[in-house]
Write a protein that holds these residues in place. Structure first.
Motif, PDB file in Angstrom:
ATOM      1  N   GLY A  16      -8.945  -6.452  -7.586  1.00 43.69           N
ATOM      2  CA  GLY A  16      -9.205  -5.177  -7.945  1.00 43.69           C
ATOM      3  C   GLY A  16      -8.107  -4.478  -8.671  1.00 43.69           C
ATOM      4  O   GLY A  16      -7.991  -3.668  -9.611  1.00 43.69           O
ATOM      5  N   VAL A  17      -6.873  -4.927  -8.213  1.00 42.50           N
ATOM      6  CA  VAL A  17      -5.619  -4.429  -8.680  1.00 42.50           C
ATOM      7  C   VAL A  17      -5.370  -5.009 -10.340  1.00 42.50           C
ATOM      8  O   VAL A  17      -5.138  -4.337 -11.274  1.00 42.50           O
ATOM      9  CB  VAL A  17      -4.161  -4.887  -7.871  1.00 42.50           C
ATOM     10  CG1 VAL A  17      -3.004  -4.438  -8.519  1.00 42.50           C
ATOM     11  CG2 VAL A  17      -4.454  -4.084  -6.705  1.00 42.50           C
ATOM     12  N   ILE A  18      -5.676  -6.254 -10.381  1.00 45.62           N
ATOM     13  CA  ILE A  18      -5.487  -6.937 -11.569  1.00 45.62           C
ATOM     14  C   ILE A  18      -6.403  -6.463 -12.502  1.00 45.62           C
ATOM     15  O   ILE A  18      -6.083  -6.042 -13.583  1.00 45.62           O
ATOM     16  CB  ILE A  18      -5.738  -8.453 -11.406  1.00 45.62           C
ATOM     17  CG1 ILE A  18      -4.495  -9.089 -10.439  1.00 45.62           C
ATOM     18  CG2 ILE A  18      -5.547  -9.238 -12.695  1.00 45.62           C
ATOM     19  CD1 ILE A  18      -5.107 -10.528  -9.855  1.00 45.62           C
ATOM     20  N   ASP A  19      -7.919  -6.293 -11.976  1.00 47.55           N
ATOM     21  CA  ASP A  19      -8.720  -5.641 -12.894  1.00 47.55           C
ATOM     22  C   ASP A  19      -8.345  -4.477 -13.391  1.00 47.55           C
ATOM     23  O   ASP A  19      -8.737  -4.101 -14.630  1.00 47.55           O
ATOM     24  CB  ASP A  19     -10.121  -5.623 -12.506  1.00 47.55           C
ATOM     25  CG  ASP A  19     -10.587  -7.112 -12.085  1.00 47.55           C
ATOM     26  OD1 ASP A  19      -9.920  -8.052 -12.746  1.00 47.55           O
ATOM     27  OD2 ASP A  19     -11.426  -7.087 -11.210  1.00 47.55           O
ATOM     28  N   ALA A  20      -7.781  -3.454 -12.570  1.00 45.16           N
ATOM     29  CA  ALA A  20      -7.433  -2.176 -13.217  1.00 45.16           C
ATOM     30  C   ALA A  20      -6.536  -2.202 -14.089  1.00 45.16           C
ATOM     31  O   ALA A  20      -6.530  -1.665 -15.050  1.00 45.16           O
ATOM     32  CB  ALA A  20      -7.028  -1.491 -11.854  1.00 45.16           C
ATOM     33  N   VAL A  21      -5.472  -3.180 -14.029  1.00 40.60           N
ATOM     34  CA  VAL A  21      -4.332  -2.970 -15.083  1.00 40.60           C
ATOM     35  C   VAL A  21      -4.963  -3.604 -16.358  1.00 40.60           C
ATOM     36  O   VAL A  21      -4.730  -2.929 -17.365  1.00 40.60           O
ATOM     37  CB  VAL A  21      -3.129  -4.192 -14.420  1.00 40.60           C
ATOM     38  CG1 VAL A  21      -2.125  -4.191 -15.646  1.00 40.60           C
ATOM     39  CG2 VAL A  21      -2.416  -3.479 -13.098  1.00 40.60           C
ATOM     40  N   ILE A  22      -5.957  -4.600 -16.138  1.00 39.86           N
ATOM     41  CA  ILE A  22      -6.431  -5.398 -17.603  1.00 39.86           C
ATOM     42  C   ILE A  22      -7.302  -4.099 -18.131  1.00 39.86           C
ATOM     43  O   ILE A  22      -7.155  -4.004 -19.292  1.00 39.86           O
ATOM     44  CB  ILE A  22      -7.191  -6.442 -17.111  1.00 39.86           C
ATOM     45  CG1 ILE A  22      -6.152  -7.567 -16.623  1.00 39.86           C
ATOM     46  CG2 ILE A  22      -8.027  -6.959 -18.474  1.00 39.86           C
ATOM     47  CD1 ILE A  22      -7.028  -8.820 -16.120  1.00 39.86           C
ATOM     48  N   PRO A 204       0.973  -2.883  -8.422  1.00 40.20           N
ATOM     49  CA  PRO A 204       1.887  -3.938  -9.223  1.00 40.20           C
ATOM     50  C   PRO A 204       3.390  -3.648  -9.313  1.00 40.20           C
ATOM     51  O   PRO A 204       3.737  -2.369  -8.686  1.00 40.20           O
ATOM     52  CB  PRO A 204       1.389  -3.578 -10.816  1.00 40.20           C
ATOM     53  CG  PRO A 204       0.064  -2.705 -10.572  1.00 40.20           C
ATOM     54  CD  PRO A 204       0.003  -2.459  -9.138  1.00 40.20           C
ATOM     55  N   MET A 205       4.335  -4.507  -9.728  1.00 38.10           N
ATOM     56  CA  MET A 205       5.809  -4.026  -9.825  1.00 38.10           C
ATOM     57  C   MET A 205       6.045  -2.981 -10.909  1.00 38.10           C
ATOM     58  O   MET A 205       5.031  -2.614 -11.601  1.00 38.10           O
ATOM     59  CB  MET A 205       6.281  -5.352 -10.258  1.00 38.10           C
ATOM     60  CG  MET A 205       6.680  -6.188  -9.077  1.00 38.10           C
ATOM     61  SD  MET A 205       7.713  -7.611  -9.453  1.00 38.10           S
ATOM     62  CE  MET A 205       6.471  -8.896  -9.691  1.00 38.10           C
ATOM     63  N   LEU A 253       0.128   2.387 -12.072  1.00 38.94           N
ATOM     64  CA  LEU A 253      -0.324   3.325 -11.259  1.00 38.94           C
ATOM     65  C   LEU A 253      -1.975   3.085 -11.128  1.00 38.94           C
ATOM     66  O   LEU A 253      -2.525   3.338 -10.111  1.00 38.94           O
ATOM     67  CB  LEU A 253       0.072   4.603 -11.902  1.00 38.94           C
ATOM     68  CG  LEU A 253       1.627   4.869 -11.603  1.00 38.94           C
ATOM     69  CD1 LEU A 253       1.699   6.265 -12.449  1.00 38.94           C
ATOM     70  CD2 LEU A 253       2.051   4.652 -10.138  1.00 38.94           C
ATOM     71  N   ALA A 254      -2.489   2.485 -12.322  1.00 34.39           N
ATOM     72  CA  ALA A 254      -4.163   2.589 -12.133  1.00 34.39           C
ATOM     73  C   ALA A 254      -4.186   1.344 -11.102  1.00 34.39           C
ATOM     74  O   ALA A 254      -5.129   1.324 -10.395  1.00 34.39           O
ATOM     75  CB  ALA A 254      -4.579   2.107 -13.656  1.00 34.39           C
TER      76      ALA A 254
END
Ligand SMILES: Cc1ncc(COP(=O)(O)O)c(C=O)c1O
Length: 382
Positions: A16-22, A204-205, A253-254
């Motif tokens: 979910g973190v990766i998808d939100a950044v993308i 994320p960093m 932050l997203a």
């Protein structure tokens, strides 16, 4: 790879973190708070959501008192340099990270003094040891919540009580505890708290934050565009933008909002229990070898999933290098940006091998790690 360096940054990150950044980078794109168009409005909404999520994690504090920063280090610098003035005295523990000790050391040239509260050789703090070190001009106690070397928790509530009763402010470095333990600054008598988004919160960093109690004043360290009150040459008085000049890490932050959602879904207690269980398995495995010296408290009930050790006669950097190159196991060796902590536990200047587990590590991975250590020990004793 077996990743056992979660105290530096957590890995892997949830899907979910990766998808939100993308999604942010490919579909949203706008600069939060910098325009009225739909893309900037959507960006602002996402950043606000993350701020509100963090505020609710911290016992429903006022979200405007959460200042975003790119890391715990930047947040700690803002707290320390935004608060302290010439003549102030600070107490910090001998287990602190350089993110606290270097700013304090730097402030000495401006007339801010500090003293270190000695911790035991297992990294533990007895709050009674603070009392004789308090001076009339002691303005702040800076406290690491859990050691990034030994993993032991510092009793923040007891120190907080001592500080509050004497009108001293308490700053907590929650780099190793955010996302692992429920933290309510009000209940712990904490006035300022710095934390990362990229470790226990699984974000994320480039994400971190500083919480500052309502009513407490702080000077901004940087000034500039905030997207508000642009007609004025003065930095706005309103929080949090007073401290958030410049474009923020909105994609990060997203992603952080999704990291927090994952932590809430897993549950603090379940994460802490899982990590403690993995450390138990690790300890069981390592304690078979008389050549291995383990640091930190014997009773690990008040510890995070971080453990440091050395193999007698072997340089910790060499052990980490063998683990990396021969076994694709990632650990961190050396001083862990905490030379004072290593002095305290007796491992300065060489340091130790640090293993730090996260919510996605498994018992099988710990068994593989112990097997690798057994082979290293055997090879070097033959
Ligand atoms: C106790 C402690 N404080 C501060 C920091 C700095 O955190 P960041 O990497 O978010 O700047 C760390 C990083 O490992 C840490 O362990």
């Amino acid at each position: 790879m077996i990743y056992l360096d979660n105290a530096a940054t957590s890995f892997p990150k949830p899907r979910g973190v990766i998808d939100a950044v993308i999604r942010y980078l490919s579909e949203i794109g706008g600069n939060p708070g910098r325009a009225a168009h739909a893309s900037a409005r959507e960006a602002s909404k996402l950043v606000d959501r993350t701020r509100r999520l963090l505020a609710s994690l911290l016992g429903n504090v006022d979200p405007s008192r959460i200042i975003f920063a790119p890391s715990t280090t930047v947040a700690l610098n803002l707290a320390i340099k935004g608060l302290l003035r010439s003549g102030d005295h600070v107490l910090a523990t001998s287990m602190e990270h350089n993110s606290v000790l270097r700013p304090l050391n730097g402030l000495a040239r401006l007339g801010v003094t500090h003293s270190l509260i000695p911790c035991s050789s297992s990294g533990e703090l007895d709050p009674a040891d603070i009392l004789p070190l308090i001076q009339p001009q002691t303005r702040l106690i800076a406290l690491i919540h859990a050691s990034n070397v030994t993993g032991n928790l510092i009793p923040v509530d007891e120190v907080g009580k001592i500080a509050r009763e004497r009108g001293i402010l308490l700053l907590v470095d929650a780099a190793q505890t955010m996302g692992k333990i429920a933290i309510d600054p009000e209940k712990l008598f904490v006035d300022l708290l710095a934390g990362p988004g990229h470790k226990g919160l699984l974000g994320p960093m480039g994400t971190g934050f500083l919480y500052v109690k309502s009513g407490l004043e702080l000077e901004p360290l940087w000034e500039g565009g905030t997207g508000t009150q642009s007609e004025s040459l003065r930095q706005p008085e309103t929080w949090p933008e007073r401290f958030e000049s410049g474009t923020c890490n909105a994609p990060g932050l997203a992603g952080l909002a999704e990291g927090i959602a994952e932590v809430l879904q897993l549950g603090f207690e379940a994460i802490a229990n899982h990590e403690r269980r993995l450390v138990e398995v690790l300890l069981e495995g390592l304690s078979q070898f008389p050549q291995i010296i383990i640091y930190g408290p014997k009773d690990r009930r008040s510890c995070t999933g971080t453990l440091s050790f050395n193999i007698q006669e072997l340089d910790c950097a060499e052990v980490a290098h063998i683990l990396d190159t021969a076994y694709t196991i990632a650990v961190r060796s050396g001083l862990h940006c905490a030379p004072a902590a290593h002095r305290t536990i007796g491992t300065f200047p060489h340091g130790a091998v640090r293993v730090s587990v996260g919510p996605y590590n498994t018992e099988e991975e710990i068994h593989s790690f112990v097997k690798a250590i057994a082979e290293i020990v055997e090879f070097h004793s033959s």
